[in-house]
Motif scaffolding. Sequence first.
Motif, PDB file in Angstrom:
ATOM      1  N   ARG A 140     -35.001  -1.959 -30.290  1.00  0.00           N
ATOM      2  CA  ARG A 140     -34.200  -2.504 -29.179  1.00  0.00           C
ATOM      3  C   ARG A 140     -32.711  -2.565 -29.524  1.00  0.00           C
ATOM      4  N   LEU A 141     -32.225  -1.481 -30.123  1.00  0.00           N
ATOM      5  CA  LEU A 141     -30.808  -1.399 -30.439  1.00  0.00           C
ATOM      6  C   LEU A 141     -30.040  -0.886 -29.234  1.00  0.00           C
ATOM      7  N   VAL A 142     -28.851  -1.390 -29.041  1.00  0.00           N
ATOM      8  CA  VAL A 142     -27.996  -0.943 -27.943  1.00  0.00           C
ATOM      9  C   VAL A 142     -27.222   0.289 -28.406  1.00  0.00           C
ATOM     10  N   GLU A 143     -27.352   1.358 -27.659  1.00  0.00           N
ATOM     11  CA  GLU A 143     -26.649   2.585 -28.018  1.00  0.00           C
ATOM     12  C   GLU A 143     -25.139   2.388 -27.912  1.00  0.00           C
ATOM     13  N   PRO A 144     -24.366   2.891 -28.886  1.00  0.00           N
ATOM     14  CA  PRO A 144     -22.909   2.756 -28.822  1.00  0.00           C
ATOM     15  C   PRO A 144     -22.348   3.469 -27.598  1.00  0.00           C
ATOM     16  N   GLU A 145     -21.257   2.925 -27.098  1.00  0.00           N
ATOM     17  CA  GLU A 145     -20.648   3.518 -25.905  1.00  0.00           C
ATOM     18  C   GLU A 145     -20.104   4.903 -26.197  1.00  0.00           C
ATOM     19  N   ALA A 146     -19.617   5.101 -27.429  1.00  0.00           N
ATOM     20  CA  ALA A 146     -18.976   6.369 -27.774  1.00  0.00           C
ATOM     21  C   ALA A 146     -19.662   7.030 -28.953  1.00  0.00           C
ATOM     22  N   THR A 147     -19.697   8.362 -28.925  1.00  0.00           N
ATOM     23  CA  THR A 147     -20.141   9.162 -30.062  1.00  0.00           C
ATOM     24  C   THR A 147     -18.915   9.568 -30.851  1.00  0.00           C
ATOM     25  N   GLU A 148     -18.934   9.363 -32.146  1.00  0.00           N
ATOM     26  CA  GLU A 148     -17.759   9.626 -32.968  1.00  0.00           C
ATOM     27  C   GLU A 148     -17.875  10.950 -33.709  1.00  0.00           C
ATOM     28  N   ASN A 149     -16.712  11.558 -33.950  1.00  0.00           N
ATOM     29  CA  ASN A 149     -16.581  12.761 -34.777  1.00  0.00           C
ATOM     30  C   ASN A 149     -17.506  13.890 -34.317  1.00  0.00           C
ATOM     31  N   SER A 150     -17.321  14.301 -33.072  1.00  0.00           N
ATOM     32  CA  SER A 150     -18.095  15.407 -32.521  1.00  0.00           C
ATOM     33  C   SER A 150     -17.398  16.725 -32.847  1.00  0.00           C
ATOM     34  N   ALA A 160     -14.164  22.989 -31.534  1.00  0.00           N
ATOM     35  CA  ALA A 160     -13.645  21.772 -30.918  1.00  0.00           C
ATOM     36  C   ALA A 160     -14.008  20.545 -31.747  1.00  0.00           C
ATOM     37  N   TYR A 161     -13.058  19.643 -31.883  1.00  0.00           N
ATOM     38  CA  TYR A 161     -13.273  18.365 -32.554  1.00  0.00           C
ATOM     39  C   TYR A 161     -12.799  17.254 -31.639  1.00  0.00           C
ATOM     40  N   ALA A 162     -13.602  16.197 -31.518  1.00  0.00           N
ATOM     41  CA  ALA A 162     -13.209  15.032 -30.725  1.00  0.00           C
ATOM     42  C   ALA A 162     -13.487  13.780 -31.549  1.00  0.00           C
ATOM     43  N   ARG A 163     -12.502  12.934 -31.664  1.00  0.00           N
ATOM     44  CA  ARG A 163     -12.673  11.692 -32.446  1.00  0.00           C
ATOM     45  C   ARG A 163     -13.713  10.796 -31.807  1.00  0.00           C
ATOM     46  N   LYS A 164     -13.666  10.652 -30.490  1.00  0.00           N
ATOM     47  CA  LYS A 164     -14.657   9.855 -29.774  1.00  0.00           C
ATOM     48  C   LYS A 164     -15.035  10.551 -28.467  1.00  0.00           C
ATOM     49  N   VAL A 165     -16.310  10.474 -28.117  1.00  0.00           N
ATOM     50  CA  VAL A 165     -16.807  11.036 -26.865  1.00  0.00           C
ATOM     51  C   VAL A 165     -17.503   9.929 -26.088  1.00  0.00           C
ATOM     52  N   TYR A 166     -16.971   9.627 -24.913  1.00  0.00           N
ATOM     53  CA  TYR A 166     -17.584   8.627 -24.026  1.00  0.00           C
ATOM     54  C   TYR A 166     -18.386   9.398 -22.979  1.00  0.00           C
ATOM     55  N   GLU A 167     -19.671   9.555 -23.254  1.00  0.00           N
ATOM     56  CA  GLU A 167     -20.506  10.419 -22.424  1.00  0.00           C
ATOM     57  C   GLU A 167     -20.559   9.939 -20.977  1.00  0.00           C
ATOM     58  N   LYS A 168     -20.808   8.657 -20.766  1.00  0.00           N
ATOM     59  CA  LYS A 168     -20.965   8.138 -19.405  1.00  0.00           C
ATOM     60  C   LYS A 168     -19.651   8.168 -18.626  1.00  0.00           C
ATOM     61  N   ARG A 169     -18.547   8.038 -19.307  1.00  0.00           N
ATOM     62  CA  ARG A 169     -17.246   8.040 -18.640  1.00  0.00           C
ATOM     63  C   ARG A 169     -16.661   9.440 -18.509  1.00  0.00           C
ATOM     64  N   GLY A 170     -17.249  10.416 -19.190  1.00  0.00           N
ATOM     65  CA  GLY A 170     -16.712  11.775 -19.150  1.00  0.00           C
ATOM     66  C   GLY A 170     -15.349  11.867 -19.791  1.00  0.00           C
ATOM     67  N   LEU A 171     -15.183  11.207 -20.934  1.00  0.00           N
ATOM     68  CA  LEU A 171     -13.873  11.113 -21.573  1.00  0.00           C
ATOM     69  C   LEU A 171     -13.999  11.381 -23.068  1.00  0.00           C
ATOM     70  N   MET A 172     -13.007  12.090 -23.616  1.00  0.00           N
ATOM     71  CA  MET A 172     -12.909  12.292 -25.059  1.00  0.00           C
ATOM     72  C   MET A 172     -11.520  11.896 -25.534  1.00  0.00           C
ATOM     73  N   GLU A 173     -11.444  11.394 -26.760  1.00  0.00           N
ATOM     74  CA  GLU A 173     -10.169  10.988 -27.343  1.00  0.00           C
ATOM     75  C   GLU A 173      -9.860  11.838 -28.568  1.00  0.00           C
ATOM     76  N   LYS A 174      -8.560  12.082 -28.772  1.00  0.00           N
ATOM     77  CA  LYS A 174      -8.068  12.829 -29.924  1.00  0.00           C
ATOM     78  C   LYS A 174      -8.832  14.144 -30.086  1.00  0.00           C
ATOM     79  N   ALA A 240     -21.607  14.878 -26.797  1.00  0.00           N
ATOM     80  CA  ALA A 240     -22.231  13.663 -27.326  1.00  0.00           C
ATOM     81  C   ALA A 240     -23.453  13.984 -28.172  1.00  0.00           C
ATOM     82  N   ARG A 241     -24.159  15.055 -27.833  1.00  0.00           N
ATOM     83  CA  ARG A 241     -25.375  15.415 -28.576  1.00  0.00           C
ATOM     84  C   ARG A 241     -25.078  15.941 -29.969  1.00  0.00           C
ATOM     85  N   GLN A 242     -23.809  16.161 -30.281  1.00  0.00           N
ATOM     86  CA  GLN A 242     -23.475  16.640 -31.617  1.00  0.00           C
ATOM     87  C   GLN A 242     -23.752  15.594 -32.685  1.00  0.00           C
TER      88      GLN A 242
END
Length: 361
Positions: A140-150, A160-174, A240-242
């Motif tokens: 019963r762990l809560v999945e993190p909002e963002a996937t890191e280092n994709s 492609a490299y993304a520091r954070k991937v927000y799958e539900k928001r359709g957003l990537m950072e850096k 995010a699946r990375q």
Amino acid sequence: MIRILDKYIITQLIGPFLFGFFLFVTIIAIDPLMSTLQSIVNENIPMSVMGRWFLNRLPQDMIFTFPMSVLLANLLVFGRMSKDSETTALRAGGTNFFRIMLPVVIFALFITAVSFVFNELVVPTANQEARNIRRQEIMRLVEPEATENSVMRTSDGAFAYARKVYEKRGLMEKVLLEYYDDTGVLKKRISAATAEWDGSAWVLKAVIEQAYDPTQGLTAPSTMPELRVPTIEESPEDFARQSKKPTEMSYNELKGRIEAYERTQFMDTTEMRVGLAMKTSLPFASFFFAIIGASFGLTNNRSGAFIGFGVSILIIFIYYVMMSLFTALGKSGFLPPMLAAWAQNIIFAFVGFYIVKNIND
């Protein structure tokens, strides 16, 4: 006569192989089955949840039962044929041992192909589903909002490299995109503070683009507030699946991950390269086990089912101890990844063909 011999031996191998397969699957299922029962009784986890976890957990161990079953089948069949003087009659009729081994090789290669397909199509998906069930429904762990280092290779050839991937928001950072030519030379680099998915393409924000000149290196950067990249077809879910583990990826997926990591120098890929080589090494164990099994079966004229089973357990133990040792040496960097994954197969191949040669002589 030749076709009858091939059909006869292959038919004889099918029954013991299926018996060994279900026997070894039952044995390896004991540990996950006990974990399942303990979770149902002690943690009040619904039986349906634990049942789904058990069924998805099993395939990663089942891949080991293919070579084990091939070994047992050959030990039993050729032990019986030798005991009943069938092989003696074949040799007396002018059939050499290499010819007798032909249907064994055909059967072993078929099982090798089945094992490889099973390891490619079933095991990665089952491993990922088992991990998700364990994390979300058992622990019963809560999945993190963002996937890191994709890190991944995109459809347009970029690494492609993304520091954070927000799958539900359709957003990537850096975000960093690098394009290379066929010789591996950098052509262009694009970096962006963020990237937003508009439903059909990525829109990069706060973009810095640099081209690469072979004589001058990276040119002066050009900046732009926004850049739409329709050539990248991967969605937020793909990035995010990375976060998948190597055991949750197919051969091509893992190979692509390794290439992406090495291009960007993101991390050391030695362990992943050993895992990649194991995806071919382990299925081919069925081929070498077949040679060993048939050879040992013919060298013991009085071998019965219990002796055959005992010999198979001993050979399996030796093989997997060697596999664990060489794999550890490979992951530590003491052996090249390919050699670390295939060393036990090479040793068994030499032993098997040495025994076959001696029998034939």
